[in-house]
Design a protein around this motif. Structure first.
Motif, PDB file in Angstrom:
ATOM      1  N   ASN A  67       0.854  -1.191   0.000  1.00 51.58           N
ATOM      2  CA  ASN A  67       0.000   0.000   0.000  1.00 51.58           C
ATOM      3  C   ASN A  67       0.885   1.235   0.000  1.00 51.58           C
ATOM      4  O   ASN A  67       1.387   1.642   1.046  1.00 51.58           O
ATOM      5  CB  ASN A  67      -0.896  -0.043   1.251  1.00 51.58           C
ATOM      6  CG  ASN A  67      -2.308   0.439   0.974  1.00 51.58           C
ATOM      7  OD1 ASN A  67      -2.597   0.948  -0.097  1.00 51.58           O
ATOM      8  ND2 ASN A  67      -3.180   0.270   1.945  1.00 51.58           N
TER       9      ASN A  67
ATOM     10  N   HIS B 282      -5.195   4.490   1.439  1.00 56.73           N
ATOM     11  CA  HIS B 282      -4.670   3.281   2.087  1.00 56.73           C
ATOM     12  C   HIS B 282      -5.807   2.503   2.748  1.00 56.73           C
ATOM     13  O   HIS B 282      -5.861   1.269   2.672  1.00 56.73           O
ATOM     14  CB  HIS B 282      -3.627   3.661   3.136  1.00 56.73           C
ATOM     15  CG  HIS B 282      -2.338   4.162   2.557  1.00 56.73           C
ATOM     16  ND1 HIS B 282      -1.121   3.546   2.788  1.00 56.73           N
ATOM     17  CD2 HIS B 282      -2.066   5.218   1.749  1.00 56.73           C
ATOM     18  CE1 HIS B 282      -0.159   4.200   2.155  1.00 56.73           C
ATOM     19  NE2 HIS B 282      -0.714   5.225   1.529  1.00 56.73           N
TER      20      HIS B 282
ATOM     21  N   GLU C  64       2.601  -1.513   4.452  1.00 57.99           N
ATOM     22  CA  GLU C  64       2.313  -0.090   4.325  1.00 57.99           C
ATOM     23  C   GLU C  64       3.634   0.644   4.106  1.00 57.99           C
ATOM     24  O   GLU C  64       4.581   0.451   4.862  1.00 57.99           O
ATOM     25  CB  GLU C  64       1.637   0.444   5.593  1.00 57.99           C
ATOM     26  CG  GLU C  64       0.216  -0.016   5.798  1.00 57.99           C
ATOM     27  CD  GLU C  64      -0.748   0.629   4.818  1.00 57.99           C
ATOM     28  OE1 GLU C  64      -0.463   1.763   4.367  1.00 57.99           O
ATOM     29  OE2 GLU C  64      -1.776   0.013   4.499  1.00 57.99           O
TER      30      GLU C  64
ATOM     31  N   VAL D 148      -0.192   6.257   8.848  1.00 60.75           N
ATOM     32  CA  VAL D 148       0.080   5.084   8.020  1.00 60.75           C
ATOM     33  C   VAL D 148       0.824   4.018   8.831  1.00 60.75           C
ATOM     34  O   VAL D 148       0.521   2.826   8.750  1.00 60.75           O
ATOM     35  CB  VAL D 148       0.877   5.486   6.756  1.00 60.75           C
ATOM     36  CG1 VAL D 148       1.404   4.254   6.042  1.00 60.75           C
ATOM     37  CG2 VAL D 148      -0.005   6.300   5.821  1.00 60.75           C
TER      38      VAL D 148
ATOM     39  N   ALA E  14       4.881  -1.882   8.347  1.00 53.68           N
ATOM     40  CA  ALA E  14       5.141  -0.628   7.643  1.00 53.68           C
ATOM     41  C   ALA E  14       6.640  -0.546   7.351  1.00 53.68           C
ATOM     42  O   ALA E  14       7.461  -0.942   8.182  1.00 53.68           O
ATOM     43  CB  ALA E  14       4.702   0.570   8.472  1.00 53.68           C
TER      44      ALA E  14
END
Length: 225
Positions: free
Chosen positions: A17, A50, A71, A97, A117
């Motif tokens: 993403n 997202h 992410e 995020v 992430a």
């Protein structure tokens, strides 16, 4: 799109993403003086996209155990916890995020899937090279050239998009990747952990360099590569 993937393959193993909104930042304007509708474009493009993508894709990704949700963010958890990004909207978007990966990691754990992430350092993208009037062959020389104002000297710590790509590929290939579930990782840390490098053979440590600059403005970026 997700329906087409389902029709063609019946599964989704990896979701990366990565949608930003930095082009909409209004630098130097206090939050209460910004045009709210204009600034909300950053929030919509950098965060809400997202959420929409994850909501659409995760039913397919969780159909079978082992799915990986990545992410792409900006800044390590430690850096973002103590540094402000000079824009309310940008600061909220980038930290959110990482928090999204944190939360999804808890929920995906129940489905035997993983959420992580990943942040690059100073990304030496084509857009940045064009912006600073340099090239992939000359960026280091130009960054350290004291007769030039651009690119700035700090650009010498920059990394290619390949380092982020190698981070994603290597993490996806690791059967033990769930140990990173719910965390925010940076490209340098993953490069050290897995033993890969950027295209020039270096491992740029942007976030350590940025922190070092706060204590020593003369810190040499080459010592962090």
């Amino acid at each position: 799109m997700i329906g087409q993937i389902d029709t063609d393959h019946g599964r989704l193993d990896i979701l990366v993403n990565d949608i930003g909104g930095e082009a909409y930042v209004e630098w130097g304007t206090p939050f209460w003086e910004t045009e709210l509708d204009a600034e909300m474009r950053l929030f919509r493009s950098g965060l809400l996209t997202h959420l929409h993508t994850a909501h659409a894709a995760l039913p397919l990704l969780t159909r079978k155990p082992g799915g990986l949700h990545i992410e792409i963010t900006d800044g390590t958890a430690e850096f973002n916890a103590s540094h402000y990004r000079e824009s309310i909207f940008l600061d909220l978007t980038k930290t959110a995020v990482s928090r999204l990966a944190f939360g999804l990691g808890h929920e995906l754990d129940k489905a035997e899937a993983t959420a992580v992430a990943i942040t690059p350092g100073w990304l030496r993208s084509e857009m940045m090279l064009d912006h600073f009037g340099t090239t992939e062959d000359d960026w280091m020389r130009d960054s350290l050239d004291e007769t030039r104002t651009e690119p700035p000297r700090d650009f010498a710590i920059s990394e290619t998009p390949h380092l982020l790509g190698r981070s994603v590929v290597t993490l996806a290939a690791d059967p033990d990747r769930h140990c990173f579930n719910s965390t925010t990782q940076d490209t340098h840390g993953l490069a050290v952990h897995y033993g890969f490098n950027d295209l020039d053979g270096s491992r740029p440590d942007s976030w350590s360099f940025i922190t070092a600059l706060e204590n020593d403005p003369a810190a040499d970026p080459r010592e962090f590569r």
